[in-house]
Design an enzyme around this catalytic site. Structure first.
Site, PDB file in Angstrom:
ATOM      1  N   PRO A  16      -1.614  13.238  -1.801  1.00 35.66           N
ATOM      2  CA  PRO A  16      -3.062  13.088  -1.954  1.00 35.66           C
ATOM      3  C   PRO A  16      -3.574  11.940  -1.089  1.00 35.66           C
ATOM      4  O   PRO A  16      -3.023  10.842  -1.134  1.00 35.66           O
ATOM      5  CB  PRO A  16      -3.224  12.756  -3.442  1.00 35.66           C
ATOM      6  CG  PRO A  16      -1.903  12.259  -3.904  1.00 35.66           C
ATOM      7  CD  PRO A  16      -0.867  12.806  -2.986  1.00 35.66           C
ATOM      8  N   LEU A  17      -4.598  12.200  -0.286  1.00 33.81           N
ATOM      9  CA  LEU A  17      -5.201  11.158   0.548  1.00 33.81           C
ATOM     10  C   LEU A  17      -6.709  11.229   0.387  1.00 33.81           C
ATOM     11  O   LEU A  17      -7.322  12.232   0.758  1.00 33.81           O
ATOM     12  CB  LEU A  17      -4.881  11.404   2.027  1.00 33.81           C
ATOM     13  CG  LEU A  17      -3.482  11.123   2.535  1.00 33.81           C
ATOM     14  CD1 LEU A  17      -3.402  11.506   4.008  1.00 33.81           C
ATOM     15  CD2 LEU A  17      -3.125   9.663   2.369  1.00 33.81           C
ATOM     16  N   GLN A  70      -4.401  14.683  -9.440  1.00 37.55           N
ATOM     17  CA  GLN A  70      -3.959  13.293  -9.554  1.00 37.55           C
ATOM     18  C   GLN A  70      -5.046  12.458 -10.216  1.00 37.55           C
ATOM     19  O   GLN A  70      -6.182  12.401  -9.747  1.00 37.55           O
ATOM     20  CB  GLN A  70      -3.623  12.690  -8.190  1.00 37.55           C
ATOM     21  CG  GLN A  70      -2.941  11.325  -8.406  1.00 37.55           C
ATOM     22  CD  GLN A  70      -2.701  10.537  -7.133  1.00 37.55           C
ATOM     23  OE1 GLN A  70      -3.648  10.149  -6.457  1.00 37.55           O
ATOM     24  NE2 GLN A  70      -1.447  10.288  -6.825  1.00 37.55           N
ATOM     25  N   CYS A 101      -1.783   3.508  -5.545  1.00 36.41           N
ATOM     26  CA  CYS A 101      -2.896   3.205  -4.642  1.00 36.41           C
ATOM     27  C   CYS A 101      -3.070   1.694  -4.493  1.00 36.41           C
ATOM     28  O   CYS A 101      -3.242   0.984  -5.482  1.00 36.41           O
ATOM     29  CB  CYS A 101      -4.191   3.820  -5.160  1.00 36.41           C
ATOM     30  SG  CYS A 101      -5.576   3.446  -4.062  1.00 36.41           S
ATOM     31  N   LYS A 141       3.109   9.247  -8.994  1.00 37.70           N
ATOM     32  CA  LYS A 141       3.399   8.787  -7.633  1.00 37.70           C
ATOM     33  C   LYS A 141       3.354   7.269  -7.678  1.00 37.70           C
ATOM     34  O   LYS A 141       2.374   6.683  -8.141  1.00 37.70           O
ATOM     35  CB  LYS A 141       2.361   9.347  -6.666  1.00 37.70           C
ATOM     36  CG  LYS A 141       2.638   8.977  -5.208  1.00 37.70           C
ATOM     37  CD  LYS A 141       1.799   9.812  -4.250  1.00 37.70           C
ATOM     38  CE  LYS A 141       2.249   9.605  -2.812  1.00 37.70           C
ATOM     39  NZ  LYS A 141       1.703   8.410  -2.201  1.00 37.70           N
ATOM     40  N   ASN A 200       8.443   9.549   0.065  1.00 38.67           N
ATOM     41  CA  ASN A 200       7.149   9.488   0.754  1.00 38.67           C
ATOM     42  C   ASN A 200       7.042   8.187   1.552  1.00 38.67           C
ATOM     43  O   ASN A 200       7.581   7.165   1.147  1.00 38.67           O
ATOM     44  CB  ASN A 200       6.034   9.592  -0.307  1.00 38.67           C
ATOM     45  CG  ASN A 200       4.636   9.331   0.231  1.00 38.67           C
ATOM     46  OD1 ASN A 200       3.992   8.370  -0.168  1.00 38.67           O
ATOM     47  ND2 ASN A 200       4.164  10.165   1.116  1.00 38.67           N
ATOM     48  N   GLY A 224       1.836  12.562   3.981  1.00 38.33           N
ATOM     49  CA  GLY A 224       0.415  12.247   3.803  1.00 38.33           C
ATOM     50  C   GLY A 224      -0.253  12.038   5.140  1.00 38.33           C
ATOM     51  O   GLY A 224      -0.664  12.979   5.805  1.00 38.33           O
ATOM     52  N   ARG A 225      -0.314  10.762   5.568  1.00 39.71           N
ATOM     53  CA  ARG A 225      -1.038  10.443   6.805  1.00 39.71           C
ATOM     54  C   ARG A 225      -0.420  11.137   8.023  1.00 39.71           C
ATOM     55  O   ARG A 225      -1.102  11.395   8.999  1.00 39.71           O
ATOM     56  CB  ARG A 225      -1.094   8.926   7.000  1.00 39.71           C
ATOM     57  CG  ARG A 225      -1.997   8.254   5.944  1.00 39.71           C
ATOM     58  CD  ARG A 225      -2.099   6.757   6.137  1.00 39.71           C
ATOM     59  NE  ARG A 225      -0.783   6.132   6.200  1.00 39.71           N
ATOM     60  CZ  ARG A 225      -0.535   4.980   6.812  1.00 39.71           C
ATOM     61  NH1 ARG A 225      -1.498   4.330   7.417  1.00 39.71           N
ATOM     62  NH2 ARG A 225       0.683   4.478   6.819  1.00 39.71           N
TER      63      ARG A 225
END
Length: 310
Positions: A16-17, A70, A101, A141, A200, A224-225
């Site tokens: 998730p981003l 999420q 985060c 996460k 990750n 992700g990125r």
């Protein structure tokens, strides 16, 4: 009934981003061998209090299965209210708690990676999800600590809550997105707990994906990125083939634009600009192309420009 996740071979997931992994992007990558997708981070507060914008973020594409929501949060009673809302929605395979985060506004609010500094509170959040959710999976996460690395403490505390699997970003909160990813810490977690572990952090291509799986012995990887500007990385990883034709790239970019317009109407064109900035990286004339992109609001014009440039 939602599909289950098959851990008999390495699982590939989209991380998730915020601002990127919305429904259009997820529906595009889902065609490339992604085993499960996760919504952008959703505030349990916003969900509990019926924010309209948040409701839109719960929508999924028909091809997204299994699909996870999420949640970020730090108060059990608000989390329960949010879970009750999700319980009424079909097609969600699981709830994933955000414990990673590093953004100051999330951290200072007591959510995200803040929970890693208070494992009993983290456990109470996970147990609450486990108790009140009617979904098949409860996951989370995490990062490997706030300032100091405590990967095994974190992993064991989480395993004790009876969750199904865990995704680990191999940096501390303090490491943000710049510090080297500690794949040894992910390997240590894998050795010390009995639930599946998804690795990750800085997985940007096929070679890196292979290295991370080999090095950590994880049950899967989460990108992700590394997928922003090149969603075809999932195709490369799942087909074990580095080559990808320009035709396919262009097809994917156009499909992504069309999905954005379907989801956000004409405003999708404006929102797609940032994606075109990353898609055009490394191409001749990219700067000039970006300048043009920044002024376009019409979908036909945007499509023409994409066709000319790519």
């Amino acid at each position: 009934m939602n599909k289950t996740i098959d851990f008999s071979k390495p699982v590939i997931a989209l991380a998730p981003l915020a601002g990127y992994t919305d429904l259009p992007f997820r529906s595009v990558v889902k065609n490339f061998g992604v085993d499960y997708t996760v919504s952008e981070m959703i505030s349990s507060n916003a969900l509990a209090y019926n924010s309209e914008k948040t409701k839109k973020m719960l929508e999924k594409s028909p091809n997204e299965d299994p699909f996870f929501i999420q949640l970020a949060g730090n108060k059990t009673e608000i989390l329960i209210a949010a879970i009750e809302k999700l319980n009424e929605i079909d097609g969600i395979a699981g709830i994933d708690l955000n414990c990673g985060c590093p953004a100051p506004k999330v951290f200072n609010h007591g959510s995200g990676s803040n929970l890693l500094g208070d494992l009993p509170r983290l456990q109470s959040m996970l147990r609450t999800i486990k108790k009140y959710s009617n979904k098949q999976y409860t996951t989370c996460k995490v990062r490997i600590g706030v300032d100091e690395k405590i990967p095994i403490d974190i992993a064991k505390a989480i395993e004790d809550c009876g969750i199904d699997f865990i995704a680990v970003h191999g940096r501390t909160k303090k490491g943000a997105y710049k510090a080297a990813v500690d794949y040894d810490a992910i390997a240590a977690i894998k050795q010390n707990i009995n639930i599946p572990v998804i690795a990750n952090g800085d997985i940007t291509d096929l070679e890196k994906a292979k290295y991370v799986l080999e090095h950590t012995k994880a049950d899967g990887i989460m990108v992700g990125r590394g997928a922003i500007g090149k969603p075809w990385v999932f195709h490369q990883i799942s087909s074990n083939n580095e080559t990808i034709s320009n035709e396919l790239k262009k097809e994917i970019i156009i499909e992504h634009l069309q999905k954005m317009i379907m989801h956000y109407n004409e405003y999708g064109v404006v929102m797609f600009r940032k994606h075109l900035h990353t898609y055009s990286k490394g191409y001749d004339g990219a700067n000039n192309f970006r300048d043009k992109v920044n002024t376009i609001t019409d979908s036909k014009e945007m499509l023409e420009l994409i066709n000319q440039f790519f």
